[in-house]
Design a protein around this motif. Structure first.
Motif, PDB file in Angstrom:
ATOM      1  N   THR A   4       0.832  -1.195   0.000  1.00 36.25           N
ATOM      2  CA  THR A   4       0.000   0.000   0.000  1.00 36.25           C
ATOM      3  C   THR A   4       0.869   1.248   0.000  1.00 36.25           C
ATOM      4  O   THR A   4       1.995   1.236   0.503  1.00 36.25           O
ATOM      5  N   TYR A   5       0.344   2.313  -0.590  1.00 34.66           N
ATOM      6  CA  TYR A   5       1.051   3.591  -0.667  1.00 34.66           C
ATOM      7  C   TYR A   5       0.380   4.603   0.270  1.00 34.66           C
ATOM      8  O   TYR A   5      -0.849   4.624   0.389  1.00 34.66           O
ATOM      9  N   SER A   6       1.201   5.426   0.902  1.00 33.30           N
ATOM     10  CA  SER A   6       0.628   6.533   1.658  1.00 33.30           C
ATOM     11  C   SER A   6      -0.051   7.495   0.679  1.00 33.30           C
ATOM     12  O   SER A   6       0.237   7.486  -0.521  1.00 33.30           O
ATOM     13  N   THR A  63       1.622  -5.964   5.868  1.00 32.68           N
ATOM     14  CA  THR A  63       1.474  -5.139   4.664  1.00 32.68           C
ATOM     15  C   THR A  63       2.743  -4.319   4.441  1.00 32.68           C
ATOM     16  O   THR A  63       3.262  -3.710   5.386  1.00 32.68           O
ATOM     17  N   HIS A  65       4.378  -1.182   3.403  1.00 33.63           N
ATOM     18  CA  HIS A  65       3.979   0.217   3.268  1.00 33.63           C
ATOM     19  C   HIS A  65       5.063   1.002   2.537  1.00 33.63           C
ATOM     20  O   HIS A  65       6.220   1.016   2.955  1.00 33.63           O
TER      21      HIS A  65
END
Length: 303
Positions: A4-6, A63, A65
């Motif tokens: 997942t991307y910020s 996850t 990150h």
């Protein structure tokens, strides 16, 4: 794969903005809370001030990150018992829902998965002293040989056998490029007696070299050896006996494997009365600024 991307990094990917990857072991294994959080925020802000977007990388609850929001960064800085991830254990940590901080090698892998070409760190791992008996060689060196990320560091950590580290990098075909000087920088010290294999004087040259390696189909990345600013360094002559004492203490206590580097860094911190950590923070920030410049130059070049 759970990645997942910020929000900040996702926006940068969409707009084509420059992005700089950051490791997370410096947060979890490098210094105590709350100083670790303060430094992590400062390094991210240095990258933003230089016109790029920071992407601090970590595995949290299985996850991967790419970029941490402020709450996640705070949570990681306060976490206990966080795994230290390299190539060998990164996938296991994700698969089992674990939490881990990324070393140089693991951060390079994650950055490449995310399409991030530039990564700023303090110093890379390398060949440990006594490796002819222990075979203790960091996975960072092999990662540089196979993963196409430009890594900005202040050289190899000074606790290592630096001549052997440079030999392995040469054998693996990794460009080792000193910035603005002919001497290979020695982490806490700006210079060393070792000549730099290559020299470049600005971010634009480094970006072109990165792009050229890709165009030629050459595997691996580049090690950009960025000297600590002279005002922040600890002279090598001052450090040499300190490092020798720390190494002797580690040997006396039977410290081995992954425990060697954190033990030596902590012992050197004690023996220098904190000067080593102050220098470490200065060099990480200096590397972050250069990495941002390189990332911006890369965005201006054709793919």
């Amino acid at each position: 794969m759970p990645l997942t991307y910020s929000a900040e990094v996702a926006k940068a990917r969409t707009s084509g903005a420059a992005i700089v990857a950051l490791e997370s072991t410096i947060i979890t294994h490098g210094m105590p809370y709350p100083q670790n959080l303060e430094v992590a925020r400062q390094v991210e802000d240095d990258i933003r001030a230089a016109g790029a977007v920071p992407a601090t990388i970590a595995v949290m609850d299985g996850t991967l990150h790419i970029g941490l929001d402020p709450e996640q960064l705070t949570a990681l800085a306060q976490s206990k018992g966080v795994a230290k991830l390299s190539r060998a254990d990164m996938a296991v940590c994700i698969a089992t829902g674990g939490t881990g901080a990324t070393t140089v090698a693991a951060t390079m892998i994650a950055a490449d998965l995310a399409g991030i070409a530039v990564f700023a760190t303090g110093g890379i791992g390398g060949v440990h002293k006594g490796a002819e008996d222990s075979f203790d060689v960091s996975a960072d060196l092999m990662e540089l040989a196979q993963t196409p990320v430009t890594v900005v560091a202040a050289g190899a950590k000074a606790i290592l056998d630096v001549p052997k580290t440079l030999e392995v990098l040469e054998t693996q075909g990794v460009p080792v490029i000193a910035v603005g000087q002919d001497s290979f920088p020695a982490f806490w010290s700006a210079t060393s007696p070792l000549p730099a294999p290559l020299r470049m004087d600005d971010a634009a040259q480094i970006a072109r070299a990165h792009r050229m390696r890709g165009a030629m189909g050459l595997p691996g990345g580049q090690l950009i050896a960025n000297p600590i600013p002279p005002a922040d360094e600890i002279p090598a002559a001052v450090l040499a006996p300190v490092i020798a004492q720390a190494q002797a203490d580690a040997d006396a206590h039977g410290i081995a494997g992954k425990g060697v580097t954190p033990y030596l860094l902590q012992r050197i911190f004690e023996l220098t009365e904190g000067r080593s950590l102050t220098a470490n923070i200065a060099l990480v920030r200096n590397n972050a600024r250069l990495a941002a410049d390189i990332a911006r130059e890369l965005t201006a070049l054709p793919v």
